[in-house]
Enzyme design. Structure first.
Site, mmCIF file in Angstrom:
data_model
loop_
_atom_site.group_PDB
_atom_site.id
_atom_site.type_symbol
_atom_site.label_atom_id
_atom_site.label_comp_id
_atom_site.label_asym_id
_atom_site.label_seq_id
_atom_site.Cartn_x
_atom_site.Cartn_y
_atom_site.Cartn_z
ATOM 1 N N ALA A 12 0.708 -1.162 -0.042
ATOM 2 C CA ALA A 12 0.198 0.098 0.062
ATOM 3 C C ALA A 12 0.774 1.268 -0.047
ATOM 4 C CB ALA A 12 -1.146 -0.063 1.303
ATOM 5 N N ALA A 13 1.702 1.464 0.809
ATOM 6 C CA ALA A 13 2.363 2.847 1.066
ATOM 7 C C ALA A 13 3.424 2.912 0.156
ATOM 8 C CB ALA A 13 3.106 2.813 2.507
ATOM 9 N N ARG A 23 4.044 11.554 -10.253
ATOM 10 C CA ARG A 23 3.147 12.684 -10.749
ATOM 11 C C ARG A 23 4.067 14.017 -10.362
ATOM 12 N NH1 ARG A 23 -0.800 8.755 -8.774
ATOM 13 N NH2 ARG A 23 -1.036 9.923 -6.781
ATOM 14 N N SER A 40 0.440 -4.080 -4.631
ATOM 15 C CA SER A 40 -0.620 -3.209 -4.464
ATOM 16 C C SER A 40 -1.882 -4.088 -4.352
ATOM 17 C CB SER A 40 -0.636 -2.243 -5.626
ATOM 18 O OG SER A 40 -1.696 -1.474 -5.837
ATOM 19 N N ALA A 42 -5.140 -6.069 -2.183
ATOM 20 C CA ALA A 42 -6.107 -5.287 -0.972
ATOM 21 C C ALA A 42 -5.871 -6.541 0.295
ATOM 22 C CB ALA A 42 -7.447 -5.592 -1.655
ATOM 23 N N CYS A 44 -6.843 -5.968 3.177
ATOM 24 C CA CYS A 44 -8.101 -6.180 4.038
ATOM 25 C C CYS A 44 -9.032 -7.124 3.502
ATOM 26 C CB CYS A 44 -8.831 -4.549 4.100
ATOM 27 S SG CYS A 44 -7.421 -3.579 5.132
ATOM 28 N N ASP A 284 3.470 0.360 7.416
ATOM 29 C CA ASP A 284 3.095 -0.463 8.554
ATOM 30 C C ASP A 284 4.346 -0.703 9.454
ATOM 31 O OD1 ASP A 284 0.843 -0.697 8.015
ATOM 32 O OD2 ASP A 284 0.612 -3.044 7.518
ATOM 33 N N TYR A 428 -30.491 15.261 7.222
ATOM 34 C CA TYR A 428 -31.757 14.506 8.001
ATOM 35 C C TYR A 428 -32.686 14.089 6.511
ATOM 36 C CZ TYR A 428 -36.101 13.433 9.714
ATOM 37 O OH TYR A 428 -37.424 12.918 9.805
#
Length: 549
Positions: A12-13, A23, A40, A42, A44, A284, A428
């Site tokens: 991830a990082a 970029r 890269s 997932a 989780c 992490d 609401y």
């Protein structure tokens, strides 16, 4: 401006930092080396692949090295492990894990994103076949294969944190008998006890056998695991998932004198810089700062890792710095049809940090009660009694919990007091919220407590003091007969004026109802009648996680 950047680690990082840096500085020559087979991905989502909710492997992989290079122009070497860093010569020795050859990569700036590894206790049998952690795509693939082949009838999860609970749910949904063993006295260790027990009771109702306060001593089996032995029982197992936490991978950094923080992770400043010039650390393996306490903290989560990666990428490419002041450890977990979320400090952590704490435990609905599909959620709000600043919150229930927890996370980030939260202008309409949202309702109850309008007692204190208080259940007799606090007497709210003489005014009186509202109205009646020592059970019977009679 540095032109040659090397990133060690690519989940991830690392990939986030590299992509953002590219970029910001398209001319930079950036390379990523990672010992993993995948980048890269997932992490989780792994429990949901095991359970078949995510059906195909490719859905877990956000980008392959080829995809990543096509989009960013960044080279990625998988199955390549960084062995040593030479900070003087500014190069990294890397081993090709396939050919065993070593290579040397020079850098102008270096990003360490080595992540964390599962902690497996040094117990007998941990290396038997059928024993897994759930950290990488490869882990999930192997477990899913065993499940798909029908080889798993009974599974034991060691550890009651988020991943352990998610795996327990997904294995149960695959018609596997699941037992979970947790060392401390409740699951969901970051949560306060009454919230965690609410989730624990629910998980057990779904068919997951949970054993808390037990220590796993060993795993038994002949080549393949067949049994988990704790200090209280033996559990049969075709599959064992070790999910007792992770530890930051810091050895590579430590060897060259990079400072390790008090949490055991790499110490970085708000710009993600280590104590060695031109070396950054993210994800992490790196430390964070808790926004509430201002002290070092460690939150190994994908959301935090991505933020850290982005900040590092910006700062490595620009003179003008962009800092990450801290995080709150905001998290959410799905447990069958129940959801649990947390942000900031728990009551336990707030007290340990030195705050004088006030809390409120308030059930409410996630939508208007007359709108189809509404569900109850319970909010625990934690504030500083002296400043009234919001310190944390936990929300649990079958309804929507991520929206209220995100509201509180935003409030904490901007230093809100509970009075600010009480008056915040939220959207609401009946399909989305109550007119007084669950968050505003919890803030209002807490404001009443802080201003002395009402005194409450939490479920844990109530349970621990049953032998010295008088408990009055003010619900109707039918509700009382279904289940109440042990030893409670039943005087419905409408009969209090006539029957108050049945109570001992010299004893502390705790009023109980379904969610707390009728208990509050009864509280006002008893105060009017001259009762001095009255409290209401916060959250009522709906939030009481202990035995009933």
């Amino acid at each position: 401006m540095a032109e040659k950047i090397l990133v060690i680690g690519g989940v991830a990082a690392g990939t986030k930092a590299a992509a953002k840096l590219k970029r910001e500085n398209p001319k930079a020559e950036i390379g990523i080396v990672t010992k993993d087979e995948y980048i890269s991905y997932a992490g989780c989502g792994l429990p949901y692949y095991i359970g078949g909710v995510i059906e195909e492997k490719h859905e877990l992989v956000v980008k392959t090295p080829e995809d990543f290079k096509a989009v960013t122009g960044i080279d990625v070497l998988t199955k390549h492990e960084a062995v040593t860093i030479n900070k003087e010569e500014k190069n990294v020795t890397v081993k090709d894990l396939t050919t065993r050859e070593t290579k040397c990569f020079e850098y102008d700036q270096l990003i360490i994103a080595t992540g964390a590894s599962p902690f497996v206790p040094p117990i007998e049998g941990k290396d038997l076949k059928g024993v897994f952690s759930v950290r990488t795509v490869s882990d999930a693939l192997k477990i899913r294969e065993l499940v798909d082949q029908g080889e798993v009838k009974k599974a034991v999860i060691v550890g009651g944190g988020f991943i352990g609970l998610e795996v327990a749910e997904n294995l149960h949904e695959r018609n596997i008998e699941v037992a979970l063993v947790e060392l401390i006295d409740h699951i969901l260790p970051p949560f306060d006890e009454e919230i965690a027990l609410y989730a624990q009771n629910y998980m057990q109702e779904q068919g997951v056998n949970i054993y808390t306060g037990e220590k796993v001593l060993s795993l038994a089996g002949d080549a393949k695991v067949t049994k988990v032995i704790t200090d209280q029982r033996e559990l049969e197992a075709d599959l064992v998932i070790m999910s007792v936490g992770v530890r930051p991978n810091v050895n590579l950094a430590k060897e060259i004198g990079i400072e390790i923080g008090t949490t055991g992770a790499i110490k970085v400043n708000e710009y993600m810089e280590t104590n060695i010039k031109d070396i950054y650390a993210v994800g992490d393996c790196a430390e964070n700062v808790n926004l509430v306490t201002g002290k070092p903290a460690w939150y190994p989560m994908g959301s935090t890792a991505n933020k850290m990666g982005r900040v590092a990428g910006i700062n490595m490419a620009n003179e003008e710095k962009d800092g990450l002041k801290g995080v709150l450890g905001t998290t959410v977990v799905k447990l069958f049809k129940m959801n649990a979320a947390k942000t900031g400090l728990s009551e336990r952590d707030a007290k340990e940090a030195g705050f004088e704490v006030e809390t409120a435990l308030v059930p409410a609905n996630d939508k208007a009660h007359y709108y189809p599909g509404y569900r109850e959620i319970i909010t625990k709000l934690v504030v500083d009694k002296n400043t009234h600043k919001v310190l944390g919150a936990q929300v649990i229930g079958e309804g929507v919990v991520d929206k209220p927890i995100d509201i509180v996370a935003t409030a904490i980030t901007f230093g809100a007091k509970v009075e600010d939260l009480q008056k915040i202008d939220l959207a609401y309409a009946p399909p989305f919220s109550m007119a007084m949202s669950s968050t505003i309702l919890a803030a209002s109850v807490l404001t009443n407590k802080l201003t002395g309008r009402v005194k409450g007692i939490g479920p844990i204190e109530c349970k621990n003091r049953l032998n010295e208080i008088q408990v009055v259940d003010v619900r109707d007799e039918a509700s009382f007969m279904i289940g109440t606090i042990p030893g409670a007497v039943n005087i419905p709210s409408g009969a209090l004026y006539m029957r108050a003489n049945e109570l001992d005014q010299t004893k502390e009186t705790v009023l109980v109802c379904k969610i707390g509202k009728n208990a509050y109205l009864s509280y006002l009646k008893l105060k009017e009648l001259g009762f001095k020592n009255v409290r209401i059970l916060e959250g009522g019977m709906n939030a009481y996680p202990f035995e009933r009679e």
